[in-house]
Enzyme design. Structure first.
Site, PDB file in Angstrom:
ATOM      1  N   LYS A   1      -3.752  -2.206   7.327  1.00  0.00           N
ATOM      2  CA  LYS A   1      -2.874  -1.118   7.771  1.00  0.00           C
ATOM      3  C   LYS A   1      -1.926  -1.614   8.862  1.00  0.00           C
ATOM      4  O   LYS A   1      -2.356  -2.284   9.800  1.00  0.00           O
ATOM      5  CB  LYS A   1      -3.718   0.024   8.339  1.00  0.00           C
ATOM      6  CG  LYS A   1      -4.589   0.705   7.312  1.00  0.00           C
ATOM      7  CD  LYS A   1      -3.801   1.791   6.617  1.00  0.00           C
ATOM      8  CE  LYS A   1      -4.705   2.858   6.078  1.00  0.00           C
ATOM      9  NZ  LYS A   1      -4.503   4.167   6.514  1.00  0.00           N
TER      10      LYS A   1
ATOM     11  N   LYS B   1       0.870  -1.173   0.000  1.00  0.00           N
ATOM     12  CA  LYS B   1       0.000   0.000   0.000  1.00  0.00           C
ATOM     13  C   LYS B   1       0.906   1.220   0.000  1.00  0.00           C
ATOM     14  O   LYS B   1       1.418   1.647   1.035  1.00  0.00           O
ATOM     15  CB  LYS B   1      -0.927   0.001   1.214  1.00  0.00           C
ATOM     16  CG  LYS B   1      -1.912   1.139   1.169  1.00  0.00           C
ATOM     17  CD  LYS B   1      -2.991   0.947   2.209  1.00  0.00           C
ATOM     18  CE  LYS B   1      -3.923   2.119   2.379  1.00  0.00           C
ATOM     19  NZ  LYS B   1      -3.673   3.343   1.717  1.00  0.00           N
TER      20      LYS B   1
HETATM   21  S1  IVH Z   1      -6.354  -0.143  -5.092  1.00  0.00           S
HETATM   22  C1  IVH Z   1     -10.734   0.157  -5.660  1.00  0.00           C
HETATM   23  N1  IVH Z   1      -3.829  -0.664  -4.712  1.00  0.00           N
HETATM   24  O1  IVH Z   1      -4.567   3.456  -0.974  1.00  0.00           O
HETATM   25  C2  IVH Z   1      -9.297   0.239  -5.774  1.00  0.00           C
HETATM   26  N2  IVH Z   1      -4.712   1.329  -3.784  1.00  0.00           N
HETATM   27  O2  IVH Z   1      -6.734   3.448   1.073  1.00  0.00           O
HETATM   28  C3  IVH Z   1      -8.680   1.099  -4.750  1.00  0.00           C
HETATM   29  N3  IVH Z   1      -3.059   2.694  -2.594  1.00  0.00           N
HETATM   30  O3  IVH Z   1      -6.849   5.540  -2.566  1.00  0.00           O
HETATM   31  C4  IVH Z   1      -7.261   1.302  -4.875  1.00  0.00           C
HETATM   32  N4  IVH Z   1      -1.332   1.377  -2.938  1.00  0.00           N
HETATM   33  O4  IVH Z   1      -4.399   5.792  -3.235  1.00  0.00           O
HETATM   34  C5  IVH Z   1      -4.836   0.193  -4.479  1.00  0.00           C
HETATM   35  N5  IVH Z   1      -1.594  -1.251  -4.465  1.00  0.00           N
HETATM   36  C6  IVH Z   1      -2.592  -0.393  -4.242  1.00  0.00           C
HETATM   37  C7  IVH Z   1      -2.413   0.799  -3.526  1.00  0.00           C
HETATM   38  C8  IVH Z   1      -3.509   1.635  -3.309  1.00  0.00           C
HETATM   39  C9  IVH Z   1      -1.750   2.501  -2.399  1.00  0.00           C
HETATM   40  C10 IVH Z   1      -3.806   3.857  -2.082  1.00  0.00           C
HETATM   41  C11 IVH Z   1      -4.763   4.465  -3.080  1.00  0.00           C
HETATM   42  C12 IVH Z   1      -6.109   4.390  -2.410  1.00  0.00           C
HETATM   43  C13 IVH Z   1      -5.760   4.177  -0.974  1.00  0.00           C
HETATM   44  C14 IVH Z   1      -6.866   3.393  -0.300  1.00  0.00           C
END
Ligand code: IVH
Length: 690
Positions: A318, A116
């Site tokens: 998280k 993430k």
């Molecule tokens: S998927 C429906 N993949 O985390 C798809 N998000 O808390 C949603 N983020 O707003 C996103 N790494 O900015 C996805 N490998 C990853 C990610 C990721 C960081 C961020 C993204 C999102 C937030 C969600």
């Protein structure tokens, strides 16, 4: 449902709304992201359990917006969603169970696990392979047009496929990813700020966000942003069945994909990975605040739909918060064995990364001034992995005017000497080598685990021995008398005998270990080993010229000078003489050559090996003709890796240097570990002196 819960929900709504206003409107948050997440999670959980508590003005009823008034808007082809959070393994299992209940019985689910990335979402459109538009997430429906800025990000392809022989690009492709600063790039950016006398950036994500939303893309171009892509938002001319396929397709097109993403057949496999991820976190080149787990089967993920605004097909796990805000109530001044003065923050206790933190490093007074940290400030504190907690910076928006500037003291609080700041250095020093605190710190270091390793002699014992006048320097330890030790609080016969026995053992430590314990600037384990091998005795070192020391591989002229100066110092010579009188070994043992199989090879050690200590592994390698080096470079032949390796293993992989384990080392030297240990003497039939 009690009135208490309704009151709590209202309180949470107010708090979240206030903090979201500070973050999004004023651009000056007063709590950390993790604290915000915690409030949000509490409200969401409460509302999930008692849906009657949901009010139209609840912050859970809208997707946050980061739209800026200054930039043109872009409508997204599909909603750009956020994720719900899990904070424990139970949360993850509950997520899977909820999903399985909504699906036909026995639906098999596989998953991807992705870092993430702690940056900001960006949505990029390609038409017939050409980048035509890029936008921020905004409110999820529409975002800010940042096309010119995204074009400056060097790893974002302007044309796909990047390899002209690659697969044909779809006619229209909208991809989503994260824009961020690599840790080293953010540090370099701050170094540049510092060298220009400009204020430092506190938070990498906010800085990335500010950089991406610049109206003048030349400013963006001057800052080293990076992007990683992780989702396909929409496409014409390409269909994909699974998230894993989508990631591979993106990679084949030449998009940067976070290198650590993986496919797992079951959630239990992912759960097994989580502890590794938490410990690996600090070694990654980018910041992550968790991992994202996505159902791999696209059709199933879409079928599951949404829970509120969040897709059910993916979840963010998280990690425990590494950053928290708290109040800086005071500053204590520490003086180390080199005389370096380090200010330490006294904090209102804060629970961080699993422990209560009351002290944190403030690095140095230059840094305090550049970050404008004041006593009484609300500060952001970070604790990650084994790193000592440190103050990242102040929350300027939380000031009430009562905060006081923090200045370096004029004199050493322990010796009263006027502090000095050597030219070109950011640190202040107590210049007096006899400063009682410096003496104490040197002795404390000398007896410590990584040094002479005198078991039973901790920092407190050293302090008492000094206070009572029993020791004045490192050498006095070796003449400590039984009756003197018996005077110490809590030291009865047995404890004294044990301590005397460990002092006796320390007398016989190898020369290299003694050298590494003396606190000579720049002389750690590796340099000490090289000095001991080359000179063979303290006497020879005392006579050595700068040229002779400089001639040793891995030692440069500055270090050579520092070694020679140290041995020329009369005070140091007296201590060494006293040690000699007290029977401390001052000569290297003639090393027996066990073999030649590692001749010409250089090894770097990282992590904890299954059976050998670092010293034993180094000795083994050297006895077979190999060399030990402290850092990975192109000249390294092998990295010998154990458990919990440091960044050296990553560096080796980057440079394509083979990484081996202990078993492979034994294979290379053609020895059997069990035999070797029962008979620690190397093969006695062919001894040859080094
Ligand atoms: S998927 C429906 N993949 O985390 C798809 N998000 O808390 C949603 N983020 O707003 C996103 N790494 O900015 C996805 N490998 C990853 C990610 C990721 C960081 C961020 C993204 C999102 C937030 C969600």
């Amino acid at each position: 449902m009690t009135a208490d819960l309704a009151r709590r929900a209202a309180e949470l709504r107010d708090q979240i709304n206030f903090h979201s206003y500070r973050y999004n409107v004023l651009g000056s948050p007063v709590i950390s992201d993790a604290e915000y997440d915690k409030l949000y999670h509490e409200l969401k959980t409460l509302e999930a359990e008692y849906p009657e508590l949901v009010t139209p003005d609840s912050p859970t009823q809208r997707v946050g917006s980061d739209l800026s008034e200054d930039l043109p808007k872009v409508r997204h082809p599909a909603p750009i969603l956020s994720l719900s959070n899990a904070f424990s393994i139970e949360d993850l299992q509950a997520w899977e169970e909820r999903n399985l209940k909504l699906l036909p019985a026995d639906t098999p689910l596989s998953y991807t696990l992705e870092p993430k990335l702690d940056g900001l979402s960006v949505v990029i459109t390609y038409e017939n392979g050409t980048l035509v538009q890029a936008a921020t997430r905004g409110d999820g429906e529409q975002g800010d047009d940042v096309t010119a800025n995204v074009r400056t990000i060097r790893n974002v392809p302007l044309k796909i496929p990047v390899n002209p022989d690659g697969p044909r690009p779809p006619q229209w492709l909208v991809v989503r990813g994260e824009v961020l600063f690599h840790k080293k790039d953010f540090a370099a950016l701050n170094q540049k700020q510092a060298s220009e006398g400009l204020p430092l950036y506190v938070n990498a994500r906010n800085t990335a966000s500010g950089t991406l939303k610049q109206k003048d893309s030349r400013i963006t171009a001057g800052r080293p942003l990076t992007a990683y892509l992780y989702n396909i938002v929409a496409a014409v001319g390409y269909e994909w069945d699974s998230q894993w396929d989508a990631l591979n397709f993106l990679r084949d097109m030449g998009f940067p994909i976070a290198p650590d993403a993986g496919f797992f057949p079951a959630l239990s496999d992912i759960i097994q990975q989580l502890p590794t991820w938490e410990s690996r976190r600090n070694q990654l080149q980018y910041e992550i605040d968790g991992v994202v787990i996505k159902i791999n089967e696209r059709r199933i993920a879409e079928e599951l739909g949404f829970a509120g605004k969040d897709p059910r097909g993916a979840i963010a796990y998280k990690f425990p918060a590494e950053e928290m805000t708290t109040r800086l109530i005071g500053v204590t001044v520490n003086v180390g064995r080199t005389g370096k003065v380090t200010p330490t923050a006294q904090l209102e206790p804060v629970f961080l990364g699993g422990v209560t933190v009351v002290n944190a490093s403030l690095h140095n007074y230059d840094q305090i001034a550049r970050l404008d940290i004041r006593q009484g400030d609300t500060v952001i504190v970070k604790r990650s992995g084994e790193v000592i907690p440190y103050v990242i910076g102040p929350v300027v928006g939380a000031r009430d005017g009562s905060e006081i500037a923090i200045l370096p003291p004029e004199t050493c609080p322990f010796s009263g000497d006027k502090l000095v700041q050597p030219e070109g250095l950011v640190d202040w020093y107590c210049p007096n080598p006899r400063c009682p605190e410096r003496v104490y710190r040197s002795i404390e270091f000398f007896v410590s685990r990584g040094a002479m390793d005198i078991e039973g002699m901790g920092g407190q014992t050293v302090r008492t021995l000094i206070e009572k006048g029993f020791i004045h320097d490192e050498a006095d330890i070796f003449t400590l008398q039984r009756d003197a030790l018996l005077e110490l609080d809590g030291f009865a016969d047995k404890k004294v005998d044990n301590l005397l026995a460990s002092i006796d053992t320390a007398r016989q430590r190898p020369l290299a270990q003694l050298l590494a314990s003396l606190g000579i600037d720049g002389v750690g384990e590796v340099v000490a080993g090289a000095l001991a091998t080359h000179f063979g005795s303290i006497d020879a070192l005392m006579e050595a010229s700068v040229e002779a020391v400089d001639a040793i591989e891995g030692i440069g002229p500055i270090l050579a000078q520092s070694v020679v100066d140290w041995f020329a110092d009369s005070q140091h010579r007296t201590v060494l003489d006293k040690m000699r009188q007290a029977g401390v070994k001052m000569q290297a043992e003639a090393r027996v050559r066990a073999g030649t199989r590692l001749d010409g090879l250089t090894f770097v050690l990282t992590g904890t090996l299954p059976t050998l200590s670092r010293e034993q592994a180094s000795e083994l390698i050297e006895s077979h003709g190999g060399k030990i080096s402290g850092s990975v470079s192109k000249k390294t032949s092998f990295v010998l890796m154990g458990d919990s390796p440091g960044s050296k293993a990553d560096k080796a992989r980057q440079l394509g240097i083979p990484v081996i384990g202990e078993a492979e080392l034994w294979d290379m030297i053609g020895e059997n570990p069990a035999e070797s240990r029962s008979n620690p003497q190397p093969n006695p039939t062919q001894p040859s002196l080094l």
